[in-house]
Motif scaffolding. Structure first.
Motif, PDB file in Angstrom:
ATOM      1  N   ALA A  29       2.143   6.436  -7.049  1.00 42.45           N
ATOM      2  CA  ALA A  29       1.137   7.380  -7.554  1.00 42.45           C
ATOM      3  C   ALA A  29       1.688   8.807  -7.572  1.00 42.45           C
ATOM      4  N   GLN A  30       2.493   9.156  -6.567  1.00 41.46           N
ATOM      5  CA  GLN A  30       3.143  10.471  -6.541  1.00 41.46           C
ATOM      6  C   GLN A  30       4.044  10.653  -7.758  1.00 41.46           C
ATOM      7  N   ILE A  31       4.815   9.617  -8.030  1.00 41.12           N
ATOM      8  CA  ILE A  31       5.757   9.660  -9.149  1.00 41.12           C
ATOM      9  C   ILE A  31       5.003   9.748 -10.479  1.00 41.12           C
ATOM     10  N   ARG A  32       3.908   8.996 -10.580  1.00 37.58           N
ATOM     11  CA  ARG A  32       3.100   9.006 -11.810  1.00 37.58           C
ATOM     12  C   ARG A  32       2.558  10.403 -12.096  1.00 37.58           C
ATOM     13  N   LYS A  33       2.180  11.121 -11.056  1.00 40.38           N
ATOM     14  CA  LYS A  33       1.680  12.495 -11.236  1.00 40.38           C
ATOM     15  C   LYS A  33       2.738  13.393 -11.850  1.00 40.38           C
ATOM     16  N   ILE A  34       3.977  13.184 -11.439  1.00 34.53           N
ATOM     17  CA  ILE A  34       5.083  13.968 -12.002  1.00 34.53           C
ATOM     18  C   ILE A  34       5.214  13.673 -13.496  1.00 34.53           C
ATOM     19  N   ASP A  66       0.840  -1.209   0.000  1.00 33.20           N
ATOM     20  CA  ASP A  66       0.000   0.000   0.000  1.00 33.20           C
ATOM     21  C   ASP A  66       0.872   1.255   0.000  1.00 33.20           C
ATOM     22  N   ARG A  67       1.949   1.205   0.757  1.00 36.66           N
ATOM     23  CA  ARG A  67       2.878   2.343   0.811  1.00 36.66           C
ATOM     24  C   ARG A  67       3.593   2.519  -0.528  1.00 36.66           C
ATOM     25  N   TYR A  68       4.023   1.405  -1.134  1.00 40.99           N
ATOM     26  CA  TYR A  68       4.713   1.490  -2.421  1.00 40.99           C
ATOM     27  C   TYR A  68       3.782   2.059  -3.495  1.00 40.99           C
TER      28      TYR A  68
END
Length: 359
Positions: free
Chosen positions: A88-93, A81-83
């Protein structure tokens, strides 16, 4: 004849992602050899920190061997879940630069920046910016490969790891591939590399000297693929709508199995391996399929569909066990596999746009 369209492709690969997230969240683990998953008694390592890799600890290595190679190894329970949250943060970038993002797993993706939202002409500069953003916003490092197609970009991303990048410009592709050791070619595994060595193929240059007929004769359907990639030909597009329809794990046995007790033992391990793969993709599914290949090479599949999504190894194994006992075996068994389909993925439509290449 239309002029050939060159693309600008970036392959971003997070550095020891699972292990790095654990070290980020727990300062006491920083600088220490850690293995995510497995234990000193059983199980398999899902990821290893760079400190552990120095001792030969790698993903898919048994926990027993990891402990043997590195007595100081620290085993950490995976937190998917943490990964997924960090992924998801990285995907937004990524999406701030282009909509053409093809995730391969939680920790790597292809980006087509031939046309990009920032209007930046250099793919290398985009990769630098993305890596800097990832470090600033997540505290993690990433490596990147930049080139004219997915194959070369993926190979290049491994070149300056960790926390580095390599650009292979259009006029550098052929020399880069010719000088590359054959074991570094993405898609050439250990067994294939050994076979190539026996045929006198040690580098891309050696591979390029072999005819397509020769490669097809020795490597079957993969022959034309090897013939093309060493010439810089790989036309697969970055597909942001790439959706996995199923995830599967299977094993062929060195000796055919006749006892269902032994089959259950193999299926339990297969279910655990499938759970790890599902965890990497961050998905779940409703339909479990058991694949059985008999000693006479006949194939049989049996399926069960749940009313809810599952991803845990215990449910996968229970379903496979039920399917195994569903009817009597007709022969000894040479292969068993478990797949999960009916996944919780959402299909999306995208429009591919290609412009003139400006590296």
């Amino acid at each position: 004849m239309e002029p050939k369209v060159l693309r600008k492709i970036i392959h971003v690969d997070m550095d020891a992602f699972y292990a790095s997230v654990e070290q980020l969240d727990n300062p006491e683990l920083r600088g220490k050899p850690i293995a995510v998953g497995g234990s000193e008694n059983r199980g398999v390592v899902s990821a290893a920190s760079y400190e552990a890799r120095k001792f030969g600890v790698r993903s898919a290595l048994s926990g027993v061997l990891a402990k043997k190679y590195c007595p100081e190894i620290i085993f950490v329970r995976p937190r998917f879940d943490r990964y997924k949250e960090v992924s998801a943060q990285i995907r937004k970038i990524f999406l701030e630069y282009t909509d053409k993002v093809e995730p391969l797993s939680l920790d790597e993706a292809y980006l087509d920046v031939t046309e990009n939202k920032k209007g930046i002409p250099s793919a290398s500069i985009i990769a630098e910016q993305i890596r800097a953003r990832i470090l600033t916003e997540t505290g993690l490092t990433a490596s990147a490969g930049i080139s004219i197609n997915k194959f070369v970009a993926k190979v290049a991303s491994d070149y300056n790891k960790p926390n580095g990048q390599k650009t292979v410009a259009p006029d550098e592709v052929i020399p880069f591939l010719e000088n590359l050791p054959i074991k570094k070619f993405y898609g050439v595994g250990k067994v294939t590399a050994e076979k190539m060595y026996q045929l006198g193929i040690f580098t891309g240059k050696d591979l390029k000297e072999r005819s397509e007929e020769f490669l097809e004769k020795n490597f079957g359907k993969s022959g034309p693929y090897y013939y093309n990639i060493v010439r810089g030909i790989h036309n697969s597009e970055v597909k942001s709508e790439r959706i996995a329809k199923s995830v599967a794990t299977e094993h062929t046995f060195s000796e055919n199995l006749t006892s269902e007790v032994f089959m259950l033992e193999k299926l339990e391990k297969t279910a655990a391996e499938l759970e790890r793969r599902i965890g990497r993709y961050g998905i779940s599914g409703k339909t479990v399929t058991l694949k059985i290949k008999y000693s006479d090479f006949s194939l049989q599949t049996r399926s069960k569909t749940f009313p809810y999504y599952i991803a845990h190894k215990s449910l996968l194994f229970d379903a496979a066990k039920e399917l195994l006992y569903q009817e009597k075996m007709k022969e000894s068994v040479r292969l068993l596999g478990i797949s999960l389909s009916n996944l919780n993925t959402e299909e999306k439509k995208t429009v591919a746009v290609q412009l003139k290449f400006d590296f």
